[in-house]
Design a protein around this motif. Sequence first.
Motif, mmCIF file in Angstrom:
data_model
loop_
_atom_site.group_PDB
_atom_site.id
_atom_site.type_symbol
_atom_site.label_atom_id
_atom_site.label_comp_id
_atom_site.label_asym_id
_atom_site.label_seq_id
_atom_site.Cartn_x
_atom_site.Cartn_y
_atom_site.Cartn_z
ATOM 1 N N ALA A 95 0.829 -1.205 0.000
ATOM 2 C CA ALA A 95 0.000 0.000 0.000
ATOM 3 C C ALA A 95 0.864 1.255 0.000
ATOM 4 C CB ALA A 95 -0.936 0.000 1.205
ATOM 5 N N ASN A 96 1.901 1.269 0.829
ATOM 6 C CA ASN A 96 2.788 2.439 0.872
ATOM 7 C C ASN A 96 3.515 2.648 -0.454
ATOM 8 O OD1 ASN A 96 2.430 3.700 3.431
ATOM 9 N ND2 ASN A 96 3.479 1.984 4.394
ATOM 10 N N VAL A 97 3.942 1.576 -1.087
ATOM 11 C CA VAL A 97 4.619 1.689 -2.381
ATOM 12 C C VAL A 97 3.639 2.214 -3.443
ATOM 13 C CG1 VAL A 97 5.655 0.354 -4.273
ATOM 14 C CG2 VAL A 97 6.433 0.013 -1.919
ATOM 15 N N LYS B 137 6.301 10.108 -5.942
ATOM 16 C CA LYS B 137 7.541 10.054 -5.159
ATOM 17 C C LYS B 137 8.524 9.020 -5.717
ATOM 18 C CE LYS B 137 5.278 11.467 -0.880
ATOM 19 N NZ LYS B 137 4.864 11.020 0.458
ATOM 20 N N ILE B 138 7.984 7.981 -6.356
ATOM 21 C CA ILE B 138 8.811 6.939 -6.963
ATOM 22 C C ILE B 138 8.203 6.550 -8.298
ATOM 23 C CG2 ILE B 138 9.691 6.001 -4.779
ATOM 24 C CD1 ILE B 138 7.607 3.757 -5.015
ATOM 25 N N ASP B 139 9.034 5.950 -9.164
ATOM 26 C CA ASP B 139 8.513 5.442 -10.425
ATOM 27 C C ASP B 139 8.330 3.924 -10.309
ATOM 28 O OD1 ASP B 139 11.077 4.358 -10.613
ATOM 29 O OD2 ASP B 139 11.692 5.647 -12.265
ATOM 30 N N GLU B 140 7.845 3.313 -11.374
ATOM 31 C CA GLU B 140 7.561 1.877 -11.340
ATOM 32 C C GLU B 140 8.817 1.054 -11.061
ATOM 33 O OE1 GLU B 140 5.810 -1.577 -14.289
ATOM 34 O OE2 GLU B 140 5.296 0.503 -14.703
ATOM 35 N N LYS B 141 9.937 1.451 -11.628
ATOM 36 C CA LYS B 141 11.184 0.724 -11.422
ATOM 37 C C LYS B 141 11.606 0.775 -9.951
ATOM 38 C CE LYS B 141 15.898 0.344 -13.125
ATOM 39 N NZ LYS B 141 16.884 0.830 -14.069
ATOM 40 N N ARG C 212 11.921 -1.442 -4.226
ATOM 41 C CA ARG C 212 11.472 -1.392 -2.821
ATOM 42 C C ARG C 212 10.692 -2.639 -2.439
ATOM 43 N NH1 ARG C 212 8.722 4.236 -1.483
ATOM 44 N NH2 ARG C 212 7.718 2.873 0.024
ATOM 45 N N LEU C 213 9.847 -3.106 -3.339
ATOM 46 C CA LEU C 213 9.042 -4.296 -3.061
ATOM 47 C C LEU C 213 9.927 -5.531 -2.905
ATOM 48 C CD1 LEU C 213 6.186 -3.513 -5.552
ATOM 49 C CD2 LEU C 213 5.902 -3.721 -3.072
ATOM 50 N N SER D 219 6.893 -7.310 -8.037
ATOM 51 C CA SER D 219 6.996 -6.203 -8.993
ATOM 52 C C SER D 219 5.848 -5.239 -8.701
ATOM 53 C CB SER D 219 6.885 -6.722 -10.427
ATOM 54 O OG SER D 219 5.567 -7.219 -10.651
ATOM 55 N N PHE D 220 5.800 -4.151 -9.448
ATOM 56 C CA PHE D 220 4.707 -3.199 -9.256
ATOM 57 C C PHE D 220 3.369 -3.859 -9.588
ATOM 58 C CE2 PHE D 220 2.371 0.802 -10.384
ATOM 59 C CZ PHE D 220 2.387 1.323 -9.112
ATOM 60 N N LEU D 221 3.332 -4.693 -10.627
ATOM 61 C CA LEU D 221 2.104 -5.402 -10.987
ATOM 62 C C LEU D 221 1.701 -6.371 -9.874
ATOM 63 C CD1 LEU D 221 -0.183 -6.102 -12.918
ATOM 64 C CD2 LEU D 221 1.386 -7.687 -14.064
ATOM 65 N N THR D 222 2.664 -7.092 -9.322
ATOM 66 C CA THR D 222 2.380 -8.003 -8.211
ATOM 67 C C THR D 222 1.781 -7.240 -7.035
ATOM 68 O OG1 THR D 222 4.316 -9.298 -8.858
ATOM 69 C CG2 THR D 222 3.394 -9.757 -6.692
#
Length: 132
Positions: free
Chosen positions: A19-21, A29-33, A38-39, A48-51
């Motif tokens: 949720a924070n990501v 504040k951050i991009d997908e990469k 971070r994840l 990943s961002f999709l996950t």
Amino acid sequence: MFPKKKSRLSAQGKAVVAANVLLDAVEGKIDEKMAGVRLREAIGLQWSFLTCIQYLSGQEALVALKALPNGWTEQGRQKRDVLAAAILAAHMVANFRSKGPMLCASHLAEELKGKTVEQWLAEKSEAEREEV
């Protein structure tokens, strides 16, 4: 052959990190990469961002986030903020492909398919009034 690294975090820990990501990405504040980095650092190698979005829209994450104490805060965010992230994630997986299948099979995403969040909230509010 390739061992799977299980996350050391509980379902609640994974849901809060995800949720924070997601919220950090939405706020620019951050991009997908960077989100993926971070994840993977916080949760595990396969994230990943999709996950993140798929997980947040699922039942395990919703139950975990709802179980947070009412006064809970972390990184300047409250329980309602992380619950909003889960709704946003469900809306994303439901409506990312306007004419195609959803990105995951989530009950919440199914409720949001083809609707705006505002429409969904209005329906929820109406259903709650009818129950009373």
